[in-house]
Design an enzyme around this catalytic site. Structure first.
Site, PDB file in Angstrom:
ATOM      1  N   ASP A  41      50.684  76.891  29.928  1.00  0.00           N
ATOM      2  CA  ASP A  41      49.315  76.492  30.329  1.00  0.00           C
ATOM      3  C   ASP A  41      49.163  74.975  30.482  1.00  0.00           C
ATOM      4  O   ASP A  41      48.066  74.473  30.708  1.00  0.00           O
ATOM      5  CB  ASP A  41      48.294  77.014  29.313  1.00  0.00           C
ATOM      6  CG  ASP A  41      48.531  76.465  27.908  1.00  0.00           C
ATOM      7  OD1 ASP A  41      49.491  75.670  27.737  1.00  0.00           O
ATOM      8  OD2 ASP A  41      47.760  76.811  26.994  1.00  0.00           O
ATOM      9  N   LYS A 196      37.787  35.964  43.561  1.00  0.00           N
ATOM     10  CA  LYS A 196      37.580  37.362  43.979  1.00  0.00           C
ATOM     11  C   LYS A 196      36.378  37.978  43.272  1.00  0.00           C
ATOM     12  O   LYS A 196      36.128  37.689  42.122  1.00  0.00           O
ATOM     13  CB  LYS A 196      38.847  38.145  43.621  1.00  0.00           C
ATOM     14  CG  LYS A 196      38.751  39.641  43.781  1.00  0.00           C
ATOM     15  CD  LYS A 196      39.901  40.365  43.086  1.00  0.00           C
ATOM     16  CE  LYS A 196      39.578  40.723  41.655  1.00  0.00           C
ATOM     17  NZ  LYS A 196      40.639  41.514  40.996  1.00  0.00           N
TER      18      LYS A 196
HETATM   19  C1  R5P Z   1      41.982  42.101  37.545  1.00  0.00           C
HETATM   20  O1  R5P Z   1      41.303  41.614  36.670  1.00  0.00           O
HETATM   21  C2  R5P Z   1      43.457  42.347  37.357  1.00  0.00           C
HETATM   22  O2  R5P Z   1      44.106  41.223  36.864  1.00  0.00           O
HETATM   23  C3  R5P Z   1      44.098  42.809  38.631  1.00  0.00           C
HETATM   24  O3  R5P Z   1      43.948  41.797  39.604  1.00  0.00           O
HETATM   25  C4  R5P Z   1      43.469  44.067  39.126  1.00  0.00           C
HETATM   26  O4  R5P Z   1      43.301  44.975  38.092  1.00  0.00           O
HETATM   27  C5  R5P Z   1      44.316  44.700  40.191  1.00  0.00           C
HETATM   28  O5  R5P Z   1      43.650  45.812  40.696  1.00  0.00           O
HETATM   29  P1  R5P Z   1      43.795  46.206  42.218  1.00  0.00           P
HETATM   30  O6  R5P Z   1      45.265  46.192  42.536  1.00  0.00           O
HETATM   31  O7  R5P Z   1      43.217  47.600  42.285  1.00  0.00           O
HETATM   32  O8  R5P Z   1      43.018  45.227  43.008  1.00  0.00           O
END
Ligand code: R5P
Length: 314
Positions: A41, A196
């Site tokens: 399962d 970002k």
């Molecule tokens: C963000 O704080 C992390 O350091 C990475 O940049 C992030 O988790 C990467 O995620 P993804 O590849 O989905 O953009």
């Protein structure tokens, strides 16, 4: 013959058997005879066939995808060893999943990282060995010793091997400044920041670029690639700002959802990633997998012999 006595055991779950084998080879210490399978399962069925009574046990189980499966395997392995009277149990989680929710940043959300810590301790882990946790402050959720390694020495060696001329180290978000600064310091390089903003779990947008990359070779460093949005966008931004050679260096290649397509399409010339998550080395032509098995093997050896871990940071 290895230099260990009968008092140490390496036990692997199914999360990353290749890394477990590489650690075992590095340490010249065979993996314990254990079966970690499934009942019809889907429930996890574990049996450790070697005697573990009174021994120093290291469970090699990064909680990489499938995170929930690997996580429950780890908990059951700890329980199994605890009930078999193991002397000390160390959870070796080179990739530590559920590290992104370490606080309530909005209403009605769990603090998943705290639940993971509570459970690991409650089930019986004596110690945690991990590497480049997404948020190092998660160590504070533990009232047992946590040893936190860095992939930096291993990635730096690979970066140095590329012979990049006068590089600029770039972080793909402000949260990564500390990490990027330590790479920049080690390489004697300048630092630049991509500002970002996260829109959703898989979508990000870039607001600003801080620092100069025009006409320069760039090394983008980050703790992980998940969906590849952050890193591929950062690579595009530095290219748009005039960067020449672009190298990406990350500790954890989680590679989920559109990650591979995004990495393939992004303007990076080279992607360096460690093997904390299982990765086929021929996944992408421009990808190079560097192993942290030696680093982890030495750390395990040092823990077993009560020797320094911080000596492995440089
Ligand atoms: C963000 O704080 C992390 O350091 C990475 O940049 C992030 O988790 C990467 O995620 P993804 O590849 O989905 O953009």
């Amino acid at each position: 013959m290895n230099s260990y006595n009968e008092s140490i055991r390496l036990i692997s779950g199914n999360a990353n058997p290749e890394l477990a084998r590489a650690i075992s080879t590095e340490m010249d210490l065979p993996l314990a005879d254990a079966s970690v399978g499934r009942f019809p399962d889907g429930e996890i069925d574990i049996k450790i066939n070697d005697d573990v009574r009174g021994t120093d046990c290291f469970i090699l189980q990064p909680t990489c995808p499938p995170v929930n499966e690997n996580w429950i395997e780890l908990l059951l392995l700890i329980d199994c060893l605890r009930r078999a009277s193991a002397g000390r149990i160390t959870a070796v989680m080179p990739y530590y999943g559920y590290a992104r929710k370490d606080r309530k940043d909005e209403g009605r959300v769990p603090i998943s990282a705290k639940v993971v810590a509570n459970t690991l301790i409650r089930v019986g882990a004596d110690r945690l060995l991990t590497l480049d946790m997404h948020a190092a402050q998660i160590q504070g959720f533990y009232d047992i010793p946590v040893d936190h390694l860095y992939a930096k020495p291993v990635l730096l060696e690979a970066i140095n091997g590329l012979g990049i001329d006068d590089p600029v180290v770039v972080t793909p978000d402000v949260g990564g400044i500390k990490m990027a600064r330590s790479y920049a310091k080690a390489l004697g390089a300048d630092l630049a920041i991509v500002d970002k903003r996260r829109i959703s779990g898989s979508e990000t947008t870039v607001e600003h670029m801080i620092g100069k990359v025009d006409g320069r070779n760039v090394i983008i460093v980050d703790d992980m690639i998940s969906t590849g949005g952050s890193i591929s966008q950062a690579a595009q931004v530095v290219r748009d700002h005039g960067a020449k050679q672009i190298v990406i260096a990350v500790s954890h290649g989680v590679f989920c959802g559109p990650a591979l397509e995004r990495l393939k399409a992004c303007p990076a010339d080279k992607i360096l990633v460690t093997d904390t998550n299982p990765i086929q080395s021929d996944l992408l032509e421009k990808m190079e997998v560097v192993s942290v098995a030696g680093l982890l093997g030495t750390a395990i050896q040092n823990l077993h012999k009560s020797k320094s871990i911080s000596s492995l940071f440089d």
